[in-house]
Design a protein around this motif. Structure first.
Motif, PDB file in Angstrom:
ATOM      1  N   ASP A 157      38.566  39.905  48.148  1.00  0.00           N
ATOM      2  CA  ASP A 157      37.928  38.932  47.903  1.00  0.00           C
ATOM      3  C   ASP A 157      38.078  37.863  46.682  1.00  0.00           C
ATOM      4  O   ASP A 157      38.101  38.624  45.517  1.00  0.00           O
ATOM      5  CB  ASP A 157      36.314  39.205  48.027  1.00  0.00           C
ATOM      6  N   GLU A 158      38.744  36.700  46.886  1.00  0.00           N
ATOM      7  CA  GLU A 158      39.220  36.073  45.773  1.00  0.00           C
ATOM      8  C   GLU A 158      38.286  35.352  45.016  1.00  0.00           C
ATOM      9  O   GLU A 158      38.380  34.705  44.075  1.00  0.00           O
ATOM     10  CB  GLU A 158      40.299  34.885  46.456  1.00  0.00           C
ATOM     11  N   THR A 159      36.836  35.360  45.571  1.00  0.00           N
ATOM     12  CA  THR A 159      35.697  34.778  44.946  1.00  0.00           C
ATOM     13  C   THR A 159      35.535  35.478  43.626  1.00  0.00           C
ATOM     14  O   THR A 159      35.524  36.603  43.521  1.00  0.00           O
ATOM     15  CB  THR A 159      34.544  34.773  45.811  1.00  0.00           C
ATOM     16  N   PRO A 160      35.263  34.704  42.371  1.00  0.00           N
ATOM     17  CA  PRO A 160      35.118  35.004  41.254  1.00  0.00           C
ATOM     18  C   PRO A 160      33.693  35.908  41.113  1.00  0.00           C
ATOM     19  O   PRO A 160      32.893  35.645  41.905  1.00  0.00           O
ATOM     20  CB  PRO A 160      34.747  33.992  40.296  1.00  0.00           C
ATOM     21  N   GLU A 161      33.617  37.019  40.465  1.00  0.00           N
ATOM     22  CA  GLU A 161      32.408  38.038  40.284  1.00  0.00           C
ATOM     23  C   GLU A 161      31.260  37.425  39.918  1.00  0.00           C
ATOM     24  O   GLU A 161      30.102  37.378  40.660  1.00  0.00           O
ATOM     25  CB  GLU A 161      32.839  38.959  39.194  1.00  0.00           C
ATOM     26  N   GLU A 162      31.109  36.229  39.082  1.00  0.00           N
ATOM     27  CA  GLU A 162      29.952  35.476  38.794  1.00  0.00           C
ATOM     28  C   GLU A 162      29.195  34.469  40.057  1.00  0.00           C
ATOM     29  O   GLU A 162      28.239  34.708  40.120  1.00  0.00           O
ATOM     30  CB  GLU A 162      30.064  34.444  37.512  1.00  0.00           C
ATOM     31  N   LEU A 163      30.252  34.258  41.023  1.00  0.00           N
ATOM     32  CA  LEU A 163      29.642  33.480  42.129  1.00  0.00           C
ATOM     33  C   LEU A 163      29.278  34.303  43.068  1.00  0.00           C
ATOM     34  O   LEU A 163      28.297  34.069  44.109  1.00  0.00           O
ATOM     35  CB  LEU A 163      31.078  32.556  42.643  1.00  0.00           C
ATOM     36  N   ARG A 164      29.732  35.591  43.416  1.00  0.00           N
ATOM     37  CA  ARG A 164      29.454  36.505  44.324  1.00  0.00           C
ATOM     38  C   ARG A 164      28.159  37.041  44.060  1.00  0.00           C
ATOM     39  O   ARG A 164      27.265  37.432  44.994  1.00  0.00           O
ATOM     40  CB  ARG A 164      30.460  37.772  44.153  1.00  0.00           C
TER      41      ARG A 164
END
Length: 133
Positions: free
Chosen positions: A123-130
């Motif tokens: 998953d390319e989503t940044p950790e803070e947005l997940r």
């Protein structure tokens, strides 16, 4: 009457025509005389419970033997569909038995290759947005 079961053991119910009465008991005795077949007539029913091993024996072969011996199988549409499906499944199982086993002892090599190969599970989503979605 359950025999020792393994992955190649098959169990089927062979539906006979209701007439003449007592046909199921005679058919079960006939099937028991065949090598590798265990059969039992069900109580007050024109039905036989059969156990056998693939690929030595197949349902289609058992039904053919019953017909040649003079027994009458149920020829309703539902019974024909059930038998055709069972024949197809046994054909596939027997063809799968002919495929040689693969050597999977050293599967760590495959795990290592899978970890290094980009397979789309990241998953390319940044950790803070997940955390917030």
């Amino acid at each position: 009457m359950k025999p020792c079961l393994n992955q190649n053991t098959r169990h089927h119910l062979i539906q006979l025509y209701p007439q003449p009465p007592g046909q199921a008991e005679l058919a079960a005795d006939y099937l028991n005389s065949l090598d590798g077949v265990k059969a039992q007539a069900l109580n007050q029913s024109p039905c036989i419970s059969v156990y056998y091993q693939l690929p030595e024996c197949r349902l289609q072969w058992l039904e053919s033997n019953l017909k040649h011996a003079g027994f009458h199988l149920d020829e309703s549409v539902l019974s024909k569909i059930k038998r055709a499906l069972a024949h197809y499944c046994e054909d596939i199982a027997c063809s799968n038995l002919e495929i040689p086993e693969h050597n999977v002892k050293n599967r760590d090599v495959y795990v290592h290759v899978w970890d290094k190969h980009p397979h789309g599970d990241h998953d390319e989503t940044p950790e803070e947005l997940r955390r917030y979605l």
